[in-house]
Design an enzyme around this catalytic site. Structure first.
Site, PDB file in Angstrom:
ATOM      1  N   SER A 234       0.954  -1.244  -0.005  1.00 21.18           N
ATOM      2  CA  SER A 234      -0.113   0.108   0.076  1.00 21.18           C
ATOM      3  C   SER A 234       1.018   1.154  -0.127  1.00 21.18           C
ATOM      4  O   SER A 234       1.555   1.242  -0.747  1.00 21.18           O
ATOM      5  CB  SER A 234      -0.973   0.091   1.265  1.00 21.18           C
ATOM      6  OG  SER A 234      -1.956   1.152   1.036  1.00 21.18           O
TER       7      SER A 234
ATOM      8  N   HIS B  11      -8.841   1.230   0.069  1.00 19.44           N
ATOM      9  CA  HIS B  11      -8.615   0.352  -1.042  1.00 19.44           C
ATOM     10  C   HIS B  11     -10.207  -0.095  -1.462  1.00 19.44           C
ATOM     11  O   HIS B  11     -10.496  -1.394  -1.360  1.00 19.44           O
ATOM     12  CB  HIS B  11      -7.590  -0.888  -0.825  1.00 19.44           C
ATOM     13  CG  HIS B  11      -6.276  -0.560  -0.589  1.00 19.44           C
ATOM     14  ND1 HIS B  11      -5.544  -0.066  -1.502  1.00 19.44           N
ATOM     15  CD2 HIS B  11      -5.831  -0.526   0.620  1.00 19.44           C
ATOM     16  CE1 HIS B  11      -4.233   0.178  -0.850  1.00 19.44           C
ATOM     17  NE2 HIS B  11      -4.562   0.342   0.333  1.00 19.44           N
TER      18      HIS B  11
END
Length: 320
Positions: free
Chosen positions: A98, A209
């Site tokens: 990430s 996300h």
């Protein structure tokens, strides 16, 4: 030098790995790490180093602070490694989970450290703002494989008309889902009923996300397009497609898409293993990614380097 170590990858942690005290020992021991932390303070206009070293924890954990703090800790560890072990060969590949993908891009020479700090600070701000506009959350699902979790998220979306999807495919049997509160709770109940060993809501107030981050992605895209980027000098495995990012266009597209797309970490690590990587070195705070690799491929050697003792273990590994 161990020839097998030549097939190693560096991994960079993302949000959740932050801890009060991170990078303090590195800054105390290595001039390069101390300079990294001072540059972060100068770039951002406040003492990020003090926040990393002394907290308070609730301020460090705020996404707007955690993201640049994690980058600073990772780059401090990376520079300290190079200071302590100047003959360390170049890694075969890089990957970051990430937000950690930005740290990997700094390591690859694609993104300057100062620009990286500014981007992840803005990323954190935009994600926090998107979370306030479209509240949601995330939940960890243990003991169920990705295909089953995907299918149940689809059922919950149909049932509620809301947003819920896989956010992180971390390793076999560990998946994180993300979405609006109603759809997330629906999916959690379905997953528990379908035999997941454990379904736990995480202590976060944003649906990272997931499509709820779309407003943040649109604004972040403008900042990314205004930032000078270079093609990565070392392959960086992107989160969105679990494939190497080879061009500036690849990098920009992945950084924008990863805000709303799933992190394909299992696929990224399997790609590395398939390319002959037999050692991974986690650079920065904590050992989350090292532990995930243990679940993905037990035979890969794992080492976390976030303090001087980690650097000494890396030095010893080189001479095996």
């Amino acid at each position: 030098m161990s020839q097998s170590l030549l097939q190693f990858a560096l991994l960079f942690p993302g949000q959740g790995s932050q801890a009060v005290g991170m990078a303090r020992e590195l800054a105390d021991s290595y001039t390069s790490a101390r300079d990294v932390m001072a540059e972060a303070d100068d770039t951002l206009g406040f003492s990020l180093s003090t926040l990393c070293f002394d907290g308070p924890e609730e301020v460090l954990t705020d996404t707007i602070n955690a993201q640049p703090a994690l980058m600073a800790a990772s780059v401090a560890a990376l520079r300290a490694i190079h200071e302590a072990i100047p003959d360390l060969p170049a890694p075969a590949a890089l990957a970051g989970h990430s937000m950690g993908e930005y740290s990997a891009l700094v390591a690859a020479g694609s993104l300057s450290y100062a620009d990286g700090l500014r981007l992840v600070r803005e990323r954190g701000r935009l994600m926090k703002e998107a979370g306030e506009r479209s509240p949601g959350g995330m939940a960890a699902v243990l003991g169920m494989e990705i295909d089953g979790v995907d299918a149940i998220c689809a059922e919950a979306r149909t049932s509620t008309g809301g947003v819920v999807q896989v956010a992180n495919d971390n390793c076999p049997g560990q998946v994180v889902i993300s979405g609006d509160d109603r759809a997330l709770e629906d999916a959690m109940q379905r997953l528990s009923g379908a035999g997941a060993r454990k379904v736990v809501r995480l202590a976060v107030s944003i649906a990272a996300h997931s499509p709820l981050m779309a407003p943040a992605a649109a604004e972040l895209q403008r900042a990314i397009e205004a930032t000078d980027l270079q093609p990565p000098a070392i392959p960086v495995i992107g989160n969105v497609h679990a494939m190497p990012l080879q061009t500036v266009e690849d990098v920009r597209a992945d950084l924008v898409a990863q805000l709303t797309a799933s992190v394909r970490w299992t696929g990224s690590m399997r790609l590395l293993v398939g390319q002959g990587i037999n050692t991974v070195v986690e650079v920065g705070s904590g050992d989350v990614l090292s532990n995930l690799m243990k679940r993905i491929e037990r035979d890969v050697r794992r080492l976390a380097v976030g303090d001087p003792s980690g650097i000494e273990r890396l030095r010893a590994l080189m001479t095996e």
